[in-house]
Scaffold this motif. Structure first.
Motif, PDB file in Angstrom:
ATOM      1  N   ALA A   6      -1.963   5.998  -3.288  1.00 35.40           N
ATOM      2  CA  ALA A   6      -1.180   6.148  -4.517  1.00 35.40           C
ATOM      3  C   ALA A   6      -1.920   7.057  -5.481  1.00 35.40           C
ATOM      4  CB  ALA A   6      -0.907   4.793  -5.173  1.00 35.40           C
ATOM      5  N   LEU A  32       2.450   4.499  -1.937  1.00 42.25           N
ATOM      6  CA  LEU A  32       2.910   3.572  -2.971  1.00 42.25           C
ATOM      7  C   LEU A  32       3.228   4.259  -4.289  1.00 42.25           C
ATOM      8  CD1 LEU A  32       0.420   0.654  -2.165  1.00 42.25           C
ATOM      9  CD2 LEU A  32       2.722   1.065  -1.255  1.00 42.25           C
ATOM     10  N   ASP A  44      -1.084   0.909 -12.908  1.00 37.87           N
ATOM     11  CA  ASP A  44      -0.016   0.405 -12.045  1.00 37.87           C
ATOM     12  C   ASP A  44      -0.219   0.856 -10.599  1.00 37.87           C
ATOM     13  OD1 ASP A  44       1.148  -0.753 -14.304  1.00 37.87           O
ATOM     14  OD2 ASP A  44       2.405   1.007 -14.684  1.00 37.87           O
ATOM     15  N   GLN A  45      -0.587   2.110 -10.403  1.00 34.32           N
ATOM     16  CA  GLN A  45      -0.826   2.622  -9.053  1.00 34.32           C
ATOM     17  C   GLN A  45      -2.082   1.991  -8.461  1.00 34.32           C
ATOM     18  OE1 GLN A  45       0.882   4.503 -11.297  1.00 34.32           O
ATOM     19  NE2 GLN A  45       2.567   4.430  -9.858  1.00 34.32           N
ATOM     20  N   ALA A  48      -1.275  -1.519  -7.286  1.00 34.06           N
ATOM     21  CA  ALA A  48      -0.474  -1.539  -6.056  1.00 34.06           C
ATOM     22  C   ALA A  48      -1.356  -1.352  -4.829  1.00 34.06           C
ATOM     23  CB  ALA A  48       0.602  -0.451  -6.112  1.00 34.06           C
ATOM     24  N   GLU A  51      -3.840  -4.437  -4.405  1.00 29.59           N
ATOM     25  CA  GLU A  51      -3.159  -5.621  -3.882  1.00 29.59           C
ATOM     26  C   GLU A  51      -2.788  -5.448  -2.411  1.00 29.59           C
ATOM     27  OE1 GLU A  51      -0.018  -6.376  -6.740  1.00 29.59           O
ATOM     28  OE2 GLU A  51      -1.321  -7.772  -7.833  1.00 29.59           O
ATOM     29  N   ALA A  52      -2.433  -4.239  -2.001  1.00 31.84           N
ATOM     30  CA  ALA A  52      -2.117  -3.988  -0.590  1.00 31.84           C
ATOM     31  C   ALA A  52      -3.354  -4.205   0.275  1.00 31.84           C
ATOM     32  CB  ALA A  52      -1.569  -2.576  -0.401  1.00 31.84           C
TER      33      ALA A  52
END
Length: 156
Positions: A6, A32, A44-45, A48, A51-52
């Motif tokens: 991302a 993402l 935010d990126q 993501a 968390e992945a």
């Protein structure tokens, strides 16, 4: 190995170069976002991707922003994430071999796509050496545990 990728708007073009190389190399990845140079917030990126990786949906993550600093700071707030800002291949190799870095961050305003692709190649091919490094990574996890109240509501 599956990689979460991302970027924010400041790293969008670098992310596109990286995903192009991943595709060409046959490395499975999840893109993402972001999907344009329209302004977005880098935390935010970073969240993501972090968390992945934390969930196990992806084995490693790559984040790009203008400098690589913001996404590194944000990703490292997620327990279990060891994001390393690398702008050279020596640091990329050491991040994997010595620190077991599971997220790589880079800055579009700092390096070009050719160097970024080489950094990614080195980082993905390097392995954690364990040994004395495992003890040190374990100490990082202890610090995280000491200061992280993950899922625990603060006492009043």
């Amino acid at each position: 190995m599956r990689v979460a990728v991302a970027a924010d708007h400041g790293g969008f073009r670098l992310k596109m170069a990286v995903t192009g190389w991943l595709k060409e190399a046959g490395v499975p990845y999840d893109d993402l976002g972001t999907f344009s140079e329209e302004a977005v917030d880098y935390p935010d990126q970073a969240l993501a991707v972090a968390e992945a990786v934390r969930s196990g949906a992806c084995d490693r993550g790559i984040l790009c922003c203008g400098t690589g600093i913001g996404v590194s700071i944000a990703a490292n707030k997620v327990p279990g994430i060891r994001a390393a800002l690398c702008h050279d291949t020596f640091s990329a190799r050491a991040a994997r071999e010595h620190n077991d870095a599971n997220v790589l961050t880079m800055g579009q305003r700092v390096i070009g796509p050719g160097l970024a692709e080489e950094i990614v190649r080195v980082w993905l091919s390097a392995s954690f050496q364990g040994g004395r490094h495992a003890r040190r990574v374990g100490k990082i996890a202890q610090i995280e545990t000491k200061y992280c109240r993950c899922g625990v509501e603060e006492e009043k």
